[in-house]
Design an enzyme around this catalytic site. Structure first.
Site, short mmCIF file in Angstrom:
data_model
loop_
_atom_site.label_atom_id
_atom_site.label_comp_id
_atom_site.label_asym_id
_atom_site.label_seq_id
_atom_site.Cartn_x
_atom_site.Cartn_y
_atom_site.Cartn_z
CB CYS A 69 3.36 -5.84 11.29
SG CYS A 69 3.18 -7.09 10.01
CD GLU A 108 -0.87 -1.24 8.48
OE1 GLU A 108 -1.37 -2.35 8.71
OE2 GLU A 108 0.22 -1.10 7.91
NE ARG A 152 -4.48 -6.56 6.32
CZ ARG A 152 -3.51 -7.46 6.34
NH1 ARG A 152 -3.80 -8.73 6.56
NH2 ARG A 152 -2.25 -7.12 6.13
NE ARG A 154 -2.52 -5.28 9.65
CZ ARG A 154 -2.80 -6.56 9.82
NH1 ARG A 154 -3.50 -6.94 10.86
NH2 ARG A 154 -2.40 -7.47 8.98
#
Length: 184
Positions: A69, A108, A152, A154
Site C-alpha cells: 500500500c 485489499e 481502519r 481500506r
C-alpha cells in the site's frame, strides 16, 4: 501481510459448514513471515512473488491478496506504479490470476488507492481484472463497522467469473477496546 483476509475468509467458509485450505502463501517481510509461521505452523511460505512461477502454484478457488500500500498512500509518497519496488506488485497478482483462473478474488489496499492519480490507477486495476474475464466491484470499508475497535478504512476489490459481488448491506457491528481485550 499477516493473513487477515485469509482469516476472515476461513471464518466465513467455516460458518457455512465448509472446510477450506490455504494452498499458497507469499510474503517477503521477515516480521510478517514470523507472524504467519506462528499462526500457521508447518506451512510453507514462499518469498518474493515476482520470483514465483504462477504455474508452480497449486490450483485454488479464491485468491486473497493485499499488494503493498505504500505506493498509493500519502505516507509512502504516492508514487503509484512508478514505485518499481512496490507499486507494480498488483501486476503480479494479475499474472497469477491469468495463469490460475480461480473462481474469484479478494484484494485489499489503502483507501488512497481509490483516488490515486485522479482515479486512473484504480481504473487501470479494474480494467486489467475485467480483461481477465472477471466481474469486478470495489468499495471502501471501515474495520470499525465490523467489530474492530479501530477506524481502519481500506479498499476491497472483489471479482468473480459468475457475476458482480454485492459489497453493500453488511450488518454494522461496533466494538470498543474493552470488548476485544482478553484477560488472564
Amino acid at each position: 501481510g499477516i493473513g487477515g483476509i485469509r482469516k476472515g475468509l476461513e471464518q466465513a467458509v467455516s460458518s457455512l459448514g465448509y472446510d477450506s485450505e490455504c494452498v499458497f502463501t507469499s510474503e517477503i517481510k521477515p516480521y510478517a513471515i514470523n507472524v504467519l509461521r506462528q499462526n500457521h505452523p508447518g506451512e510453507r511460505i514462499s518469498g518474493d512473488i515476482t520470483l514465483v512461477h504462477a504455474e508452480d502454484i497449486p490450483d485454488f478457488d479464491i485468491l486473497c491478496a493485499g499488494f503493498p500500500c505504500q505506493a498509493f498512500s500519502a505516507a509512502g509518497g504516492r508514487k503509484g506504479f512508478a514505485d518499481e519496488a512496490r507499486g507494480t506488485l498488483f501486476f503480479d497478482v494479475a499474472r497469477v490470476l491469468r495463469e490460475k483462473k480461480p473462481k474469484g478474488f479478494i484484494l485489499e489496499n489503502v483507501e488512497g488507492l481509490a483516488n490515486h492519480d485522479g482515479g486512473r490507477t484504480l481504473e487501470i486495476i479494474i480494467r486489467t481484472l475485467q480483461q481477465l474475464g472477471y466481474h469486478v466491484n470495489y468499495r471502501i470499508l471501515d474495520a470499525s463497522d465490523f467489530g474492530v475497535p479501530q477506524a481502519r478504512r481500506r479498499i476491497y476489490i472483489v471479482g468473480s467469473f459468475v457475476g458482480k459481488v454485492d459489497l453493500t448491506g453488511f450488518p454494522v457491528q461496533k466494538a470498543t477496546l474493552g470488548d476485544v481485550l482478553e484477560t488472564g
